[in-house]
Design an enzyme around this catalytic site. Sequence first.
Site, PDB file in Angstrom:
ATOM      1  N   GLY A 127      53.113  43.224  -1.888  1.00  0.00           N
ATOM      2  CA  GLY A 127      54.245  44.109  -1.649  1.00  0.00           C
ATOM      3  C   GLY A 127      53.965  45.225  -0.669  1.00  0.00           C
ATOM      4  O   GLY A 127      54.883  45.811  -0.120  1.00  0.00           O
ATOM      5  N   GLU A 128      52.713  45.527  -0.430  1.00  0.00           N
ATOM      6  CA  GLU A 128      52.346  46.651   0.425  1.00  0.00           C
ATOM      7  C   GLU A 128      52.376  46.244   1.901  1.00  0.00           C
ATOM      8  O   GLU A 128      51.776  45.235   2.294  1.00  0.00           O
ATOM      9  CB  GLU A 128      50.942  47.115   0.031  1.00  0.00           C
ATOM     10  CG  GLU A 128      50.540  48.451   0.575  1.00  0.00           C
ATOM     11  CD  GLU A 128      49.173  48.869   0.065  1.00  0.00           C
ATOM     12  OE1 GLU A 128      48.416  49.396   0.881  1.00  0.00           O
ATOM     13  OE2 GLU A 128      48.876  48.638  -1.118  1.00  0.00           O
ATOM     14  N   ALA A 129      53.045  47.041   2.723  1.00  0.00           N
ATOM     15  CA  ALA A 129      53.233  46.712   4.139  1.00  0.00           C
ATOM     16  C   ALA A 129      51.915  46.546   4.888  1.00  0.00           C
ATOM     17  O   ALA A 129      51.775  45.640   5.717  1.00  0.00           O
ATOM     18  CB  ALA A 129      54.083  47.780   4.816  1.00  0.00           C
ATOM     19  N   ILE A 182      50.453  43.131   4.111  1.00  0.00           N
ATOM     20  CA  ILE A 182      51.218  42.085   4.796  1.00  0.00           C
ATOM     21  C   ILE A 182      50.848  42.064   6.278  1.00  0.00           C
ATOM     22  O   ILE A 182      50.628  41.001   6.865  1.00  0.00           O
ATOM     23  CB  ILE A 182      52.741  42.310   4.614  1.00  0.00           C
ATOM     24  CG1 ILE A 182      53.124  42.141   3.149  1.00  0.00           C
ATOM     25  CG2 ILE A 182      53.533  41.334   5.495  1.00  0.00           C
ATOM     26  CD1 ILE A 182      54.546  42.572   2.826  1.00  0.00           C
TER      27      ILE A 182
END
Length: 130
Positions: free
Chosen positions: A118-120, A123
């Site tokens: 979920g963490e940018a 990703i």
Amino acid sequence: DDHEVSSSHRGTPEAATYEELKAQKTALQAIVDLFKEKPKKAVKQAIASGLCGETTEEIAHWLRDTPGLVKTAIGEYLGGHTDEEIEVMHKFQDGMNYHNIVFDEAIRLFLSSFRLPGEAQKIDRLMEKF
């Protein structure tokens, strides 16, 4: 009498092998269960128990090929920021075969092996290597 056949395998190599396999399976299941909540700790335990090698390539192979690992936790581990986690992520992706595959199929294959964290920043690290 020398011709009697015992139905028990206790003390035989087959029994030892069966018991060892059973113990390995139990240990692996405990590590897979731990991996859901604490991927880093589970990888360390897999290495300590001999179920996974110590190199980043062996860890990547273990993550890719161990049945039952939760894809969300694989994504969290691969998106990690330590040098070792980044190297494992690189080896994980390097171990995938994208030859003769069009881009959209390649990205589907890539994303089917784990779930994006979920963490940018995580990703971004994963997609940059892809």
